[in-house]
Design an enzyme around this catalytic site. Structure first.
Site, PDB file in Angstrom:
ATOM      1  N   THR A 123      19.400  41.764  72.340  1.00  0.00           N
ATOM      2  CA  THR A 123      18.114  41.091  72.106  1.00  0.00           C
ATOM      3  C   THR A 123      18.215  40.049  70.999  1.00  0.00           C
ATOM      4  O   THR A 123      19.032  40.198  70.074  1.00  0.00           O
ATOM      5  CB  THR A 123      17.053  42.150  71.714  1.00  0.00           C
ATOM      6  N   ASP A 124      17.344  39.058  71.066  1.00  0.00           N
ATOM      7  CA  ASP A 124      17.298  38.057  69.981  1.00  0.00           C
ATOM      8  C   ASP A 124      16.820  38.672  68.670  1.00  0.00           C
ATOM      9  O   ASP A 124      16.999  38.085  67.596  1.00  0.00           O
ATOM     10  CB  ASP A 124      16.419  36.855  70.379  1.00  0.00           C
ATOM     11  N   GLU A 125      16.217  39.876  68.748  1.00  0.00           N
ATOM     12  CA  GLU A 125      15.693  40.499  67.530  1.00  0.00           C
ATOM     13  C   GLU A 125      16.794  40.900  66.555  1.00  0.00           C
ATOM     14  O   GLU A 125      16.523  41.134  65.379  1.00  0.00           O
ATOM     15  CB  GLU A 125      14.834  41.732  67.868  1.00  0.00           C
ATOM     16  N   TYR A 147      14.185  49.510  65.578  1.00  0.00           N
ATOM     17  CA  TYR A 147      14.631  49.127  66.928  1.00  0.00           C
ATOM     18  C   TYR A 147      15.740  48.079  66.843  1.00  0.00           C
ATOM     19  O   TYR A 147      16.831  48.266  67.409  1.00  0.00           O
ATOM     20  CB  TYR A 147      13.451  48.582  67.756  1.00  0.00           C
ATOM     21  N   LYS A 151      19.736  48.237  67.918  1.00  0.00           N
ATOM     22  CA  LYS A 151      20.363  47.325  68.891  1.00  0.00           C
ATOM     23  C   LYS A 151      21.555  46.611  68.237  1.00  0.00           C
ATOM     24  O   LYS A 151      22.599  46.428  68.867  1.00  0.00           O
ATOM     25  CB  LYS A 151      19.355  46.293  69.408  1.00  0.00           C
TER      26      LYS A 151
HETATM   27  P1  NAD Z   1      12.361  49.559  79.174  1.00  0.00           P
HETATM   28  O1  NAD Z   1      11.892  50.352  77.997  1.00  0.00           O
HETATM   29  O2  NAD Z   1      11.372  49.070  80.159  1.00  0.00           O
HETATM   30  O3  NAD Z   1      13.431  50.415  80.007  1.00  0.00           O
HETATM   31  C1  NAD Z   1      14.434  51.164  79.386  1.00  0.00           C
HETATM   32  C2  NAD Z   1      15.054  52.065  80.446  1.00  0.00           C
HETATM   33  O4  NAD Z   1      16.140  52.783  79.841  1.00  0.00           O
HETATM   34  C3  NAD Z   1      14.096  53.105  81.029  1.00  0.00           C
HETATM   35  O5  NAD Z   1      14.251  53.182  82.420  1.00  0.00           O
HETATM   36  C4  NAD Z   1      14.530  54.401  80.358  1.00  0.00           C
HETATM   37  O6  NAD Z   1      14.275  55.553  81.144  1.00  0.00           O
HETATM   38  C5  NAD Z   1      16.026  54.152  80.185  1.00  0.00           C
HETATM   39  N1  NAD Z   1      16.607  54.952  79.100  1.00  0.00           N
HETATM   40  C6  NAD Z   1      16.149  55.073  77.824  1.00  0.00           C
HETATM   41  N2  NAD Z   1      16.955  55.909  77.141  1.00  0.00           N
HETATM   42  C7  NAD Z   1      17.931  56.300  77.980  1.00  0.00           C
HETATM   43  C8  NAD Z   1      19.063  57.132  77.847  1.00  0.00           C
HETATM   44  N3  NAD Z   1      19.337  57.771  76.684  1.00  0.00           N
HETATM   45  N4  NAD Z   1      19.881  57.305  78.918  1.00  0.00           N
HETATM   46  C9  NAD Z   1      19.602  56.681  80.092  1.00  0.00           C
HETATM   47  N5  NAD Z   1      18.548  55.899  80.283  1.00  0.00           N
HETATM   48  C10 NAD Z   1      17.709  55.695  79.233  1.00  0.00           C
HETATM   49  O7  NAD Z   1      13.219  48.375  78.564  1.00  0.00           O
HETATM   50  P2  NAD Z   1      13.377  46.865  79.059  1.00  0.00           P
HETATM   51  O8  NAD Z   1      12.281  46.060  78.500  1.00  0.00           O
HETATM   52  O9  NAD Z   1      13.652  46.856  80.501  1.00  0.00           O
HETATM   53  O10 NAD Z   1      14.706  46.474  78.265  1.00  0.00           O
HETATM   54  C11 NAD Z   1      15.984  46.667  78.848  1.00  0.00           C
HETATM   55  C12 NAD Z   1      17.038  46.244  77.849  1.00  0.00           C
HETATM   56  O11 NAD Z   1      16.840  44.873  77.497  1.00  0.00           O
HETATM   57  C13 NAD Z   1      17.004  47.022  76.542  1.00  0.00           C
HETATM   58  O12 NAD Z   1      18.320  47.243  76.134  1.00  0.00           O
HETATM   59  C14 NAD Z   1      16.284  46.089  75.568  1.00  0.00           C
HETATM   60  O13 NAD Z   1      16.723  46.305  74.252  1.00  0.00           O
HETATM   61  C15 NAD Z   1      16.738  44.740  76.092  1.00  0.00           C
HETATM   62  N6  NAD Z   1      15.809  43.614  75.854  1.00  0.00           N
HETATM   63  C16 NAD Z   1      14.507  43.688  76.281  1.00  0.00           C
HETATM   64  C17 NAD Z   1      13.674  42.574  76.124  1.00  0.00           C
HETATM   65  C18 NAD Z   1      12.232  42.583  76.579  1.00  0.00           C
HETATM   66  O14 NAD Z   1      11.517  41.617  76.303  1.00  0.00           O
HETATM   67  N7  NAD Z   1      11.772  43.588  77.277  1.00  0.00           N
HETATM   68  C19 NAD Z   1      14.163  41.413  75.527  1.00  0.00           C
HETATM   69  C20 NAD Z   1      15.501  41.386  75.092  1.00  0.00           C
HETATM   70  C21 NAD Z   1      16.306  42.491  75.283  1.00  0.00           C
HETATM   71  O1  DAU Z   2      12.487  39.542  71.390  1.00  0.00           O
HETATM   72  C1  DAU Z   2      12.948  40.461  72.334  1.00  0.00           C
HETATM   73  C2  DAU Z   2      12.207  41.765  72.196  1.00  0.00           C
HETATM   74  O2  DAU Z   2      10.904  41.545  72.736  1.00  0.00           O
HETATM   75  C3  DAU Z   2      12.883  42.947  72.879  1.00  0.00           C
HETATM   76  O3  DAU Z   2      14.126  43.187  72.272  1.00  0.00           O
HETATM   77  C4  DAU Z   2      12.000  44.201  72.807  1.00  0.00           C
HETATM   78  O4  DAU Z   2      12.599  45.247  73.562  1.00  0.00           O
HETATM   79  C5  DAU Z   2      10.641  43.877  73.383  1.00  0.00           C
HETATM   80  O5  DAU Z   2       9.786  44.992  73.229  1.00  0.00           O
HETATM   81  C6  DAU Z   2      10.032  42.652  72.680  1.00  0.00           C
HETATM   82  O6  DAU Z   2       9.697  42.965  71.312  1.00  0.00           O
HETATM   83  P1  DAU Z   2       8.370  42.417  70.629  1.00  0.00           P
HETATM   84  O7  DAU Z   2       8.033  43.299  69.500  1.00  0.00           O
HETATM   85  O8  DAU Z   2       8.462  40.954  70.376  1.00  0.00           O
HETATM   86  O9  DAU Z   2       7.341  42.630  71.875  1.00  0.00           O
HETATM   87  P2  DAU Z   2       5.846  43.199  71.899  1.00  0.00           P
HETATM   88  O10 DAU Z   2       5.317  42.926  73.262  1.00  0.00           O
HETATM   89  O11 DAU Z   2       5.749  44.575  71.369  1.00  0.00           O
HETATM   90  O12 DAU Z   2       5.103  42.239  70.866  1.00  0.00           O
HETATM   91  C7  DAU Z   2       5.076  40.825  71.067  1.00  0.00           C
HETATM   92  C8  DAU Z   2       4.233  40.206  69.960  1.00  0.00           C
HETATM   93  O13 DAU Z   2       2.870  40.602  70.158  1.00  0.00           O
HETATM   94  C9  DAU Z   2       4.613  40.692  68.570  1.00  0.00           C
HETATM   95  O14 DAU Z   2       4.478  39.604  67.646  1.00  0.00           O
HETATM   96  C10 DAU Z   2       3.583  41.766  68.252  1.00  0.00           C
HETATM   97  C11 DAU Z   2       2.358  41.298  69.025  1.00  0.00           C
HETATM   98  N1  DAU Z   2       1.481  42.386  69.548  1.00  0.00           N
HETATM   99  C12 DAU Z   2       2.056  43.349  70.328  1.00  0.00           C
HETATM  100  C13 DAU Z   2       1.305  44.388  70.825  1.00  0.00           C
HETATM  101  C14 DAU Z   2       1.934  45.464  71.673  1.00  0.00           C
HETATM  102  C15 DAU Z   2       0.119  42.401  69.273  1.00  0.00           C
HETATM  103  O15 DAU Z   2      -0.415  41.483  68.582  1.00  0.00           O
HETATM  104  N2  DAU Z   2      -0.635  43.425  69.764  1.00  0.00           N
HETATM  105  C16 DAU Z   2      -0.097  44.432  70.529  1.00  0.00           C
HETATM  106  O16 DAU Z   2      -0.849  45.342  70.939  1.00  0.00           O
END
Ligand code: NAD
Ligand code: DAU
Length: 331
Positions: A123-125, A147, A151
């Site tokens: 992730t970019d985080e 988190y 990562k």
């Molecule tokens: P998500 O939370 O929707 O899905 C995570 C999945 O992993 C689920 O199906 C869960 O059951 C499975 N999981 C969790 N722990 C596990 C374990 N111990 N063993 C096996 N399976 C397990 O997440 P997502 O949003 O689809 O993100 C997927 C990946 O991409 C993650 O690694 C996250 O860090 C990364 N990522 C997400 C975003 C985003 O915006 N959602 C952005 C950048 C990177």
């Molecule tokens: O940048 C990549 C990341 O993006 C991934 O690595 C993470 O897995 C994914 O969850 C996401 O993280 P963020 O914290 O950026 O996403 P989230 O949707 O939780 O929040 C996005 C922005 O919105 C953040 O600035 C917090 C704000 N927010 C979020 C929630 C859930 C609110 O203002 N209110 C809310 O209820």
């Protein structure tokens, strides 16, 4: 190619499996997922009977199960993670167990089975917040939340396995994904579904925090590009180039649904809330990848999907999510 996708029952992983099966008729996919609160086999209903697809319910931290699943695998793509920043603030332990220790277990098995490619979905985080400009892959990691720290720990293990054992690894670091099948704890699906239910939209702090948004299938295409054409040992940022603050996102969602701004509820800020994420994606673009959706197309497609798929999110919101939301907001 036979691919092991871990975390394939989650948001991005399920979209990725669908893309691979559509794009490559001769590929097989094994999906290993623990089915945590975020894992949902409804995300894969349309492909579950495809004979090229199989599912294993297991934890990536379970060395025996992982070893068994890795037999005959050409490439591993690790999506499995605890992924929600707010939950990591409430309790980091699961994040460390899955995102760090689980990654280590996968790397060990990949080494033993001599897999041809190990792709870590990061992730970019991990770079932390940036006031101006954009992070490149060479920048140092400065994670802020439990988190992003977990990562970053996973990324460090991956880099070490490449350097020390020559494991053919690649890391992708994407920006914020949005689109179908995203668990409604994240801002896009939470705000869309709350608005549809007539509930308030809890906006943190000033609402001025900036994220770079990428439509989920564009990230999946980027991962596919890196899987086939990425440089071994490389790291690739994958972003949409759509930086927007949270107030803007909220306004767009309300506008798309024809709802009023008085649905916004200002709530206390997230602890350690990163102000802005921004990544330079020229390395991924040099491989020929580019996002196919404009931000506006992505927002329309996303809002339409949640409007038309209430069966999917109503089940989630009346289950585990309801307890989580009550703990967060007391309602
Ligand atoms: P998500 O939370 O929707 O899905 C995570 C999945 O992993 C689920 O199906 C869960 O059951 C499975 N999981 C969790 N722990 C596990 C374990 N111990 N063993 C096996 N399976 C397990 O997440 P997502 O949003 O689809 O993100 C997927 C990946 O991409 C993650 O690694 C996250 O860090 C990364 N990522 C997400 C975003 C985003 O915006 N959602 C952005 C950048 C990177
Ligand atoms: O940048 C990549 C990341 O993006 C991934 O690595 C993470 O897995 C994914 O969850 C996401 O993280 P963020 O914290 O950026 O996403 P989230 O949707 O939780 O929040 C996005 C922005 O919105 C953040 O600035 C917090 C704000 N927010 C979020 C929630 C859930 C609110 O203002 N209110 C809310 O209820």
């Amino acid at each position: 190619m036979k691919i092991l996708v871990t975390g394939g029952a989650g948001f991005i992983g399920s979209n990725f499996i669908r893309l691979i099966l559509e794009k490559y008729p001769d590929y097989e996919v094994v999906n290993l997922d623990k089915l945590t609160y975020a894992g949902n086999l409804d995300n894969l209903k349309d492909i579950e009977s495809d004979e090229r697809y199989s599912f294993v319910k297991a934890d990536i931290g379970d060395a025996g199960a992982v070893d068994k699943a890795m037999s005959g695998i050409d490439a591993v793509i690790n999506f499995a993670a605890e992924s929600h920043v707010d939950r990591s603030i409430g309790g980091p332990a699961d994040f460390i167990m899955t995102d760090v220790f689980g990654t280590y277990v996968l790397l060990e098995a990949a080494r033993r089975h001599e897999v041809g490619r190990y792709i870590q979905i990061s992730t970019d985080e991990v770079y932390g917040s940036i006031a101006e400009g954009s992070f490149t892959e060479a920048d140092r990691l400065e994670p802020s939340s439990p988190y992003s720290a977990s990562k970053a720990g996973g990324d460090m293990q991956v880099m070490a396995y490449h350097t020390t054992y020559g494991l053919p690894t690649i890391i992708t670091r994407s920006s914020n994904n949005f689109g179908p099948y995203q668990y409604p704890e994240k801002i896009f699906p939470l705000f869309i579904t709350n608005a549809l239910e007539g509930k308030k939209l809890p906006l943190y702090g000033s609402g001025k925090n900036v994220r770079d948004w990428i439509y989920v299938t564009d990230n999946c295409e980027g991962i596919d590009t890196v899987l086939h054409r990425g440089e071994i040992g490389g790291i690739y940022n994958i972003g949409g180039g759509n930086e927007r603050d949270n107030l803007t996102i909220t306004g767009l969602i309300l506008e798309a649904l024809g709802k009023r701004e008085d649905m916004i509820e200002r709530v206390p800020d997230r602890l350690g809330h990163d102000f802005r994420y921004s990544i330079d994606c020229s390395r991924a673009r040099a491989l020929g990848w580019t996002p196919a959706h404009t931000f506006e197309e992505g927002v329309r497609a996303t809002v339409d999907w949640y409007v038309n798929n209430r069966w999917w999110w109503e089940k989630i919101k009346s289950g585990e999510f309801a307890r989580y939301y009550r703990e967060q907001y007391g309602k």
